[in-house]
Write an enzyme that holds these catalytic residues in place. Structure first.
Site, PDB file in Angstrom:
ATOM      1  N   ASP A   1      -2.175   4.973  10.536  1.00 43.03           N
ATOM      2  CA  ASP A   1      -3.355   4.419   9.877  1.00 43.03           C
ATOM      3  C   ASP A   1      -3.723   3.074  10.496  1.00 43.03           C
ATOM      4  O   ASP A   1      -2.842   2.315  10.911  1.00 43.03           O
ATOM      5  CB  ASP A   1      -3.086   4.189   8.387  1.00 43.03           C
ATOM      6  CG  ASP A   1      -3.302   5.439   7.547  1.00 43.03           C
ATOM      7  OD1 ASP A   1      -3.375   6.543   8.126  1.00 43.03           O
ATOM      8  OD2 ASP A   1      -3.378   5.309   6.311  1.00 43.03           O
TER       9      ASP A   1
ATOM     10  N   TYR B   1       0.833  -1.206   0.000  1.00 46.04           N
ATOM     11  CA  TYR B   1       0.000   0.000   0.000  1.00 46.04           C
ATOM     12  C   TYR B   1       0.868   1.257   0.000  1.00 46.04           C
ATOM     13  O   TYR B   1       0.648   2.177  -0.800  1.00 46.04           O
ATOM     14  CB  TYR B   1      -0.929  -0.017   1.221  1.00 46.04           C
ATOM     15  CG  TYR B   1      -1.638   1.295   1.470  1.00 46.04           C
ATOM     16  CD1 TYR B   1      -2.729   1.669   0.701  1.00 46.04           C
ATOM     17  CD2 TYR B   1      -1.196   2.166   2.460  1.00 46.04           C
ATOM     18  CE1 TYR B   1      -3.373   2.880   0.915  1.00 46.04           C
ATOM     19  CE2 TYR B   1      -1.823   3.372   2.689  1.00 46.04           C
ATOM     20  CZ  TYR B   1      -2.910   3.732   1.926  1.00 46.04           C
ATOM     21  OH  TYR B   1      -3.521   4.941   2.137  1.00 46.04           O
TER      22      TYR B   1
ATOM     23  N   ASP C   1     -10.497   9.471   6.571  1.00 46.39           N
ATOM     24  CA  ASP C   1      -9.175  10.118   6.598  1.00 46.39           C
ATOM     25  C   ASP C   1      -9.355  11.614   6.495  1.00 46.39           C
ATOM     26  O   ASP C   1      -9.679  12.109   5.422  1.00 46.39           O
ATOM     27  CB  ASP C   1      -8.331   9.589   5.431  1.00 46.39           C
ATOM     28  CG  ASP C   1      -6.904  10.132   5.454  1.00 46.39           C
ATOM     29  OD1 ASP C   1      -6.588  11.031   6.255  1.00 46.39           O
ATOM     30  OD2 ASP C   1      -6.099   9.649   4.645  1.00 46.39           O
TER      31      ASP C   1
END
Lengths: 126, 126
Positions: free
Chosen positions: A99, A15, A39
């Site tokens: 994250d 990613y 986000d």
């Protein structure tokens, strides 16, 4: 079979590499069709690959790089601290979120929540 | 009113300090009555302050310290990378999870998920 810890961490590395050098379509392709993206956390949740691709398309015109700082995972969840450096015409902007991602058994991203706040953004002359 | 970013981060620092030097009852008191705890992620979820206190009671007889490495927050969510060092009779055990916590408006912890895996545990001679 559920993914191993190593498989999850490799998926996170993939990613980050795609965020760094891929297009928004390539990033969105890492997500499940019905995935969710929040986000930063607390903002409106994007649902589905089309909305997710649109979210990342803001990066398509910006010269930005991403690097992984720390990754942890357990079960089908990963949490990772990473740095995004965006080279804008007149300044360099750095943000280092944590994250939280979940994956399905095929290592497709099913959800992402990016934990950071506006005060985490560091802007400097380039 | 929702807590500020600073308030959330102060609450995380308070949690780390209490894990480092408090009792399991003191740690559990930081959680809401109906809070959930999943540590490590993928394991059985503890529900309610009694189960949560029981979870932390494993630490009561161990000389352990906790230190915050990185914290991020947004909305009512915090994510933080921290180090727990446990001094056992014959060895020192270090683990550095990334925890994800949510808080209510009174800065009480409503959920905690600890992202780490057994292979993250580092054991060494003391």
């Amino acid at each position: 079979m559920s993914p191993s810890t190593k498989q999850i961490r490799d998926a996170v590395a993939g990613y980050i590499a795609t965020v760094s050098s891929g297009t928004s379509a390539e990033i969105a392709a890492l997500y499940a069709e019905d995935a969710t993206l929040e986000d930063p956390v607390g903002s409106e949740i994007k649902v589905g690959r089309a909305q997710i691709e649109k979210f990342y398309s803001a990066l398509d015109s910006i010269d930005s790089t991403a690097e992984l700082l720390t990754v942890r995972s357990g079960g089908s969840t990963a949490a990772f601290h990473f740095r995004v450096t965006s080279h804008l015409p007149d300044q360099t902007v750095v943000v280092e979120p944590i994250d939280v991602m979940t994956f399905d058994d095929d290592l497709t991203i099913t959800s992402m929540r990016a934990v950071w706040a506006p005060e985490d953004v560091i802007a400097g002359q380039r």
